[in-house]
Design a protein around this motif. Structure first.
Motif, PDB file in Angstrom:
ATOM      1  N   TYR A 125       0.818  -1.202   0.000  1.00 14.20           N
ATOM      2  CA  TYR A 125       0.000   0.000   0.000  1.00 14.20           C
ATOM      3  C   TYR A 125       0.858   1.261   0.000  1.00 14.20           C
ATOM      4  O   TYR A 125       1.934   1.300   0.589  1.00 14.20           O
ATOM      5  CB  TYR A 125      -0.908   0.051   1.248  1.00 14.20           C
ATOM      6  N   GLU A 134      -3.110   5.242   0.419  1.00 18.38           N
ATOM      7  CA  GLU A 134      -4.055   4.150   0.624  1.00 18.38           C
ATOM      8  C   GLU A 134      -4.249   3.857   2.108  1.00 18.38           C
ATOM      9  O   GLU A 134      -5.375   3.584   2.554  1.00 18.38           O
ATOM     10  CB  GLU A 134      -3.578   2.898  -0.108  1.00 18.38           C
ATOM     11  N   HIS A 163      -7.682   4.363   4.094  1.00 18.99           N
ATOM     12  CA  HIS A 163      -8.230   3.201   4.802  1.00 18.99           C
ATOM     13  C   HIS A 163      -8.532   3.567   6.256  1.00 18.99           C
ATOM     14  O   HIS A 163      -9.599   3.223   6.783  1.00 18.99           O
ATOM     15  CB  HIS A 163      -7.246   2.038   4.740  1.00 18.99           C
ATOM     16  N   TRP A 173     -11.191   0.423   1.294  1.00 20.36           N
ATOM     17  CA  TRP A 173      -9.941   0.826   0.654  1.00 20.36           C
ATOM     18  C   TRP A 173     -10.235   1.755  -0.510  1.00 20.36           C
ATOM     19  O   TRP A 173     -11.236   1.580  -1.208  1.00 20.36           O
ATOM     20  CB  TRP A 173      -9.172  -0.397   0.160  1.00 20.36           C
TER      21      TRP A 173
END
Length: 104
Positions: free
Chosen positions: A46, A50, A54, A81
């Motif tokens: 990630y 991200e 999240h 996500w």
């Protein structure tokens, strides 16, 4: 509120605001150069963007679950996500950070 709950409330508040043994969220994202926000480090799945998104989405979902009598369950993992590795708009980073701080 039951006074027996105060120690755990104090501890949770410190974990959310001070960081104790780790950097606080604000410290971790402060002054992060824009060019690194959407890059995935070698060997990691990630980007920082991200992970921030999240966190924003999951935290907001927990808050919504806790206070909204009409809460609608989100689909795991897709709804938790972001679709993109990088922020789509220039202000998306700051908007996401602000939402995380407001939802604390």
């Amino acid at each position: 509120m039951n006074s027996n709950n105060q120690p755990i409330i104090t501890q949770l508040t410190q974990l959310l605001t001070v960081g104790n043994a780790h950097a606080s969220f604000e410290q971790a994202v402060a002054d992060l150069p824009e060019e690194y926000r959407g890059k995935r480090p070698d060997g990691l799945p990630y980007s920082i963007w991200e992970l921030v998104e999240h966190l924003r989405i999951a935290q907001h979902d927990i808050l919504d679950f806790s206070i909204n009598p009409d809460y609608k369950e989100m689909a795991w993992p897709d709804d938790y996500w972001p679709e993109n590795q990088t922020p789509e708009k220039a202000d998306a980073w700051h908007t996401s950070i602000k939402q995380i701080q407001e939802d604390k």
